[in-house]
Design a protein around this motif. Structure first.
Motif, PDB file in Angstrom:
ATOM      1  N   HIS A 172      23.695  -0.062   9.836  1.00 27.27           N
ATOM      2  CA  HIS A 172      22.487  -0.801   9.473  1.00 27.27           C
ATOM      3  C   HIS A 172      21.277  -0.252  10.232  1.00 27.27           C
ATOM      4  O   HIS A 172      21.421   0.487  11.208  1.00 27.27           O
ATOM      5  CB  HIS A 172      22.649  -2.290   9.782  1.00 27.27           C
ATOM      6  N   PHE A 173      20.085  -0.678   9.781  1.00 31.52           N
ATOM      7  CA  PHE A 173      18.846  -0.251  10.400  1.00 31.52           C
ATOM      8  C   PHE A 173      17.895  -1.440  10.533  1.00 31.52           C
ATOM      9  O   PHE A 173      17.877  -2.324   9.684  1.00 31.52           O
ATOM     10  CB  PHE A 173      18.172   0.858   9.577  1.00 31.52           C
ATOM     11  N   PHE A 174      17.132  -1.442  11.628  1.00 31.33           N
ATOM     12  CA  PHE A 174      16.134  -2.482  11.868  1.00 31.33           C
ATOM     13  C   PHE A 174      14.787  -1.923  11.438  1.00 31.33           C
ATOM     14  O   PHE A 174      14.366  -0.866  11.907  1.00 31.33           O
ATOM     15  CB  PHE A 174      16.112  -2.854  13.353  1.00 31.33           C
ATOM     16  N   VAL A 175      14.113  -2.626  10.524  1.00 30.64           N
ATOM     17  CA  VAL A 175      12.861  -2.111   9.972  1.00 30.64           C
ATOM     18  C   VAL A 175      11.722  -3.093  10.236  1.00 30.64           C
ATOM     19  O   VAL A 175      11.925  -4.299  10.324  1.00 30.64           O
ATOM     20  CB  VAL A 175      12.981  -1.847   8.457  1.00 30.64           C
ATOM     21  N   MET A 176      10.505  -2.559  10.367  1.00 31.70           N
ATOM     22  CA  MET A 176       9.319  -3.379  10.556  1.00 31.70           C
ATOM     23  C   MET A 176       8.153  -2.764   9.812  1.00 31.70           C
ATOM     24  O   MET A 176       8.112  -1.550   9.567  1.00 31.70           O
ATOM     25  CB  MET A 176       8.972  -3.510  12.049  1.00 31.70           C
ATOM     26  N   GLY A 177       7.176  -3.617   9.451  1.00 38.94           N
ATOM     27  CA  GLY A 177       5.937  -3.130   8.866  1.00 38.94           C
ATOM     28  C   GLY A 177       4.958  -2.743   9.957  1.00 38.94           C
ATOM     29  O   GLY A 177       5.004  -3.266  11.074  1.00 38.94           O
ATOM     30  N   ASP A 178       4.039  -1.850   9.649  1.00 37.52           N
ATOM     31  CA  ASP A 178       3.029  -1.439  10.634  1.00 37.52           C
ATOM     32  C   ASP A 178       1.981  -2.527  10.856  1.00 37.52           C
ATOM     33  O   ASP A 178       1.322  -2.549  11.897  1.00 37.52           O
ATOM     34  CB  ASP A 178       2.353  -0.142  10.180  1.00 37.52           C
ATOM     35  N   HIS A 179       1.793  -3.417   9.873  1.00 33.64           N
ATOM     36  CA  HIS A 179       0.925  -4.589  10.045  1.00 33.64           C
ATOM     37  C   HIS A 179       1.824  -5.674  10.656  1.00 33.64           C
ATOM     38  O   HIS A 179       2.377  -6.517   9.964  1.00 33.64           O
ATOM     39  CB  HIS A 179       0.361  -5.032   8.699  1.00 33.64           C
ATOM     40  N   ARG A 180       1.941  -5.662  11.967  1.00 33.60           N
ATOM     41  CA  ARG A 180       3.011  -6.358  12.657  1.00 33.60           C
ATOM     42  C   ARG A 180       3.038  -7.875  12.451  1.00 33.60           C
ATOM     43  O   ARG A 180       4.104  -8.477  12.483  1.00 33.60           O
ATOM     44  CB  ARG A 180       2.945  -6.027  14.159  1.00 33.60           C
ATOM     45  N   ASP A 181       1.915  -8.525  12.274  1.00 30.12           N
ATOM     46  CA  ASP A 181       1.977  -9.971  12.084  1.00 30.12           C
ATOM     47  C   ASP A 181       1.696 -10.359  10.631  1.00 30.12           C
ATOM     48  O   ASP A 181       1.352 -11.495  10.328  1.00 30.12           O
ATOM     49  CB  ASP A 181       1.038 -10.727  13.032  1.00 30.12           C
ATOM     50  N   ASP A 182       1.854  -9.409   9.714  1.00 28.72           N
ATOM     51  CA  ASP A 182       1.716  -9.704   8.290  1.00 28.72           C
ATOM     52  C   ASP A 182       2.789  -8.953   7.509  1.00 28.72           C
ATOM     53  O   ASP A 182       2.523  -8.373   6.454  1.00 28.72           O
ATOM     54  CB  ASP A 182       0.316  -9.312   7.799  1.00 28.72           C
ATOM     55  N   PHE A 227       6.461   5.152  -6.290  1.00 31.37           N
ATOM     56  CA  PHE A 227       6.502   3.775  -5.780  1.00 31.37           C
ATOM     57  C   PHE A 227       5.078   3.318  -5.523  1.00 31.37           C
ATOM     58  O   PHE A 227       4.278   4.060  -4.949  1.00 31.37           O
ATOM     59  CB  PHE A 227       7.315   3.726  -4.484  1.00 31.37           C
ATOM     60  N   LYS A 228       4.745   2.107  -5.941  1.00 30.91           N
ATOM     61  CA  LYS A 228       3.416   1.549  -5.729  1.00 30.91           C
ATOM     62  C   LYS A 228       3.456   0.537  -4.600  1.00 30.91           C
ATOM     63  O   LYS A 228       4.355  -0.298  -4.538  1.00 30.91           O
ATOM     64  CB  LYS A 228       2.919   0.864  -7.008  1.00 30.91           C
ATOM     65  N   ILE A 229       2.495   0.619  -3.690  1.00 31.42           N
ATOM     66  CA  ILE A 229       2.436  -0.299  -2.556  1.00 31.42           C
ATOM     67  C   ILE A 229       1.842  -1.632  -3.027  1.00 31.42           C
ATOM     68  O   ILE A 229       0.663  -1.698  -3.388  1.00 31.42           O
ATOM     69  CB  ILE A 229       1.592   0.297  -1.409  1.00 31.42           C
ATOM     70  N   PRO A 230       2.656  -2.714  -3.009  1.00 28.52           N
ATOM     71  CA  PRO A 230       2.184  -3.979  -3.574  1.00 28.52           C
ATOM     72  C   PRO A 230       1.582  -4.940  -2.556  1.00 28.52           C
ATOM     73  O   PRO A 230       0.908  -5.902  -2.933  1.00 28.52           O
ATOM     74  CB  PRO A 230       3.468  -4.572  -4.169  1.00 28.52           C
ATOM     75  N   THR A 231       1.862  -4.738  -1.274  1.00 29.75           N
ATOM     76  CA  THR A 231       1.413  -5.686  -0.251  1.00 29.75           C
ATOM     77  C   THR A 231       0.777  -4.946   0.918  1.00 29.75           C
ATOM     78  O   THR A 231       0.821  -3.716   1.000  1.00 29.75           O
ATOM     79  CB  THR A 231       2.593  -6.524   0.285  1.00 29.75           C
ATOM     80  N   GLY A 232       0.228  -5.714   1.867  1.00 28.60           N
ATOM     81  CA  GLY A 232      -0.428  -5.113   3.029  1.00 28.60           C
ATOM     82  C   GLY A 232       0.450  -4.995   4.250  1.00 28.60           C
ATOM     83  O   GLY A 232      -0.067  -4.789   5.357  1.00 28.60           O
ATOM     84  N   SER A 233       1.765  -5.053   4.094  1.00 26.56           N
ATOM     85  CA  SER A 233       2.648  -5.055   5.264  1.00 26.56           C
ATOM     86  C   SER A 233       2.669  -3.732   6.018  1.00 26.56           C
ATOM     87  O   SER A 233       3.079  -3.687   7.177  1.00 26.56           O
ATOM     88  CB  SER A 233       4.076  -5.416   4.847  1.00 26.56           C
ATOM     89  N   MET A 234       2.235  -2.629   5.374  1.00 26.71           N
ATOM     90  CA  MET A 234       2.240  -1.321   6.037  1.00 26.71           C
ATOM     91  C   MET A 234       0.837  -0.832   6.382  1.00 26.71           C
ATOM     92  O   MET A 234       0.645   0.335   6.730  1.00 26.71           O
ATOM     93  CB  MET A 234       2.957  -0.297   5.158  1.00 26.71           C
ATOM     94  N   ILE A 235      -0.172  -1.721   6.283  1.00 28.15           N
ATOM     95  CA  ILE A 235      -1.527  -1.366   6.727  1.00 28.15           C
ATOM     96  C   ILE A 235      -1.493  -1.092   8.228  1.00 28.15           C
ATOM     97  O   ILE A 235      -0.830  -1.809   8.962  1.00 28.15           O
ATOM     98  CB  ILE A 235      -2.508  -2.516   6.411  1.00 28.15           C
ATOM     99  N   PRO A 236      -2.152  -0.048   8.730  1.00 25.48           N
ATOM    100  CA  PRO A 236      -3.094   0.841   8.038  1.00 25.48           C
ATOM    101  C   PRO A 236      -2.483   2.117   7.465  1.00 25.48           C
ATOM    102  O   PRO A 236      -3.191   2.910   6.869  1.00 25.48           O
ATOM    103  CB  PRO A 236      -4.094   1.172   9.141  1.00 25.48           C
ATOM    104  N   THR A 237      -1.172   2.326   7.666  1.00 26.16           N
ATOM    105  CA  THR A 237      -0.546   3.548   7.161  1.00 26.16           C
ATOM    106  C   THR A 237      -0.626   3.620   5.644  1.00 26.16           C
ATOM    107  O   THR A 237      -0.958   4.660   5.071  1.00 26.16           O
ATOM    108  CB  THR A 237       0.924   3.617   7.619  1.00 26.16           C
ATOM    109  N   LEU A 238      -0.313   2.501   4.989  1.00 22.27           N
ATOM    110  CA  LEU A 238      -0.347   2.431   3.534  1.00 22.27           C
ATOM    111  C   LEU A 238      -1.140   1.203   3.111  1.00 22.27           C
ATOM    112  O   LEU A 238      -0.957   0.114   3.672  1.00 22.27           O
ATOM    113  CB  LEU A 238       1.077   2.362   2.973  1.00 22.27           C
ATOM    114  N   LEU A 239      -1.999   1.384   2.116  1.00 19.51           N
ATOM    115  CA  LEU A 239      -2.850   0.312   1.639  1.00 19.51           C
ATOM    116  C   LEU A 239      -2.354  -0.202   0.292  1.00 19.51           C
ATOM    117  O   LEU A 239      -1.680   0.528  -0.460  1.00 19.51           O
ATOM    118  CB  LEU A 239      -4.290   0.804   1.488  1.00 19.51           C
ATOM    119  N   ILE A 240      -2.695  -1.443  -0.017  1.00 14.86           N
ATOM    120  CA  ILE A 240      -2.373  -1.985  -1.335  1.00 14.86           C
ATOM    121  C   ILE A 240      -3.034  -1.102  -2.390  1.00 14.86           C
ATOM    122  O   ILE A 240      -4.219  -0.793  -2.315  1.00 14.86           O
ATOM    123  CB  ILE A 240      -2.873  -3.434  -1.474  1.00 14.86           C
ATOM    124  N   GLY A 241      -2.253  -0.684  -3.365  1.00 12.87           N
ATOM    125  CA  GLY A 241      -2.787   0.205  -4.403  1.00 12.87           C
ATOM    126  C   GLY A 241      -2.493   1.669  -4.187  1.00 12.87           C
ATOM    127  O   GLY A 241      -2.765   2.489  -5.065  1.00 12.87           O
TER     128      GLY A 241
END
Length: 313
Positions: free
Chosen positions: A259-269, A102-116
């Protein structure tokens, strides 16, 4: 050597199925013994081995098998095609049941995962599915709080959620509502949990998730002058989150059964359960394992070597 062993196995199988007299069988078996001896001799040759004895013995075995057993040797083209076919089948089985890239396409999981970042996702963690469907044949475990998971975007649930949500709170692009795509987020709430955010602090069942400050960095922006990073703990996992706007309020919302509630680590993006609702269990494809490749679009940095092999927490 693998080609030579393949000849030996095929002829032995053909001999076992052939209805020939004992004298013919003995003649062929003599060449089988000769090839086995040549293989053993070549195995002890170390770096100097050229496999000439094994190749010659394999040719002689094929020749006598053709003459006395009606054996039909495989052509190089057939061998090549079959090898490719086996490799493709193994790759498809691994992708369907074990791991998927899987390729990370966006910055929603920064800083855990980076684009690319390119990661592997375990499809075996939670169970086995009927290939190319969301139906579980058998379930092994449920996603745990704090785990990073890849899931198919829940189009049906999101449409219903957006329909009943003020537009400014439904932060999801129209394309995601039209066709399913893969998302990656962190599990925050399990079935039955109550999720709430007060002044940027995340509450789980009325208890604040533990946080410790990691850094505050000026951004140069008037609207969001500081980028804050904090270490947050959920379940067995501790990870870094970041945000620029510290005064968000949300909920409370109870997580539905199954069901599950999910969030990105980049909380406001991050477009996540705050925007479009909860993720059904059947949509979750697997748990993120580790980064196997990381490509950067920054000038002067193409490959981020330091991220190779990083486990995802």
């Amino acid at each position: 050597m693998s080609e030579i062993r393949s000849v030996l196995k095929r002829v032995e199988r053909h001999l076992a199925k052939s209805k020939v007299g004992d004298d013919v069988a003995r003649d062929v078996e003599a060449y089988v013994v000769k090839l086995k001896a040549a293989i053993e001799s070549d195995k002890t040759g170390g770096f100097r081995k050229d496999l000439s004895a094994s190749r010659q013995a394999a040719k002689e075995l094929e020749d006598i098998a053709v003459a006395k057993l009606g054996y039909k040797p495989k052509s190089p083209t057939r061998e090549y095609v079959e090898s490719i076919g086996v490799a493709v089948l193994v790759a498809l089985l691994l992708r369907a049941f074990v791991v998927e890239p899987f390729k990370i396409p966006t910055g929603s999981m920064i800083p855990t995962l980076l684009i690319g970042d390119h990661i592997f996702v375990s499809k075996f963690t939670y169970g086995l599915r009927v290939p190319f469907t969301e139906i579980f044949m058998v379930e092994f475990a449920k996603p745990a709080r704090g785990e990073v998971v890849v899931f198919t975007f829940p189009v049906k649930e999101a449409r219903a959620h957006v329909k009943n949500t003020p537009r400014e709170q439904a932060c999801i692009d129209e394309g995601s509502l039209r066709e399913p795509k893969d998302f990656i987020k962190r599990i925050i709430g399990l079935p039955g949990d109550v999720i709430e955010i007060r002044e940027g602090q995340l509450y789980l069942n009325q208890n604040p998730l533990p946080r410790t400050l990691e850094s505050r960095t000026p951004t140069g922006s008037f609207m969001a002058p500081v980028l804050t990073q904090e270490r947050e703990t959920s379940g067995e996992y501790t990870y870094t989150i970041q945000y620029r706007r510290p005064h968000e309020d949300f909920g409370p919302v109870k997580v539905n059964e199954g069901h599950f509630f999910v969030m990105g680590d980049h909380r406001d993006d991050s477009s996540d359960s705050r925007c479009w609702g909860q993720v059904p269990m059947e949509n979750i494809k697997g748990r993120a394992l580790f980064i196997w490749l990381s490509l950067s679009d920054q000038e002067g940095e193409f490959i981020r070597w330091s991220r190779f092999g990083s486990t995802i927490h």
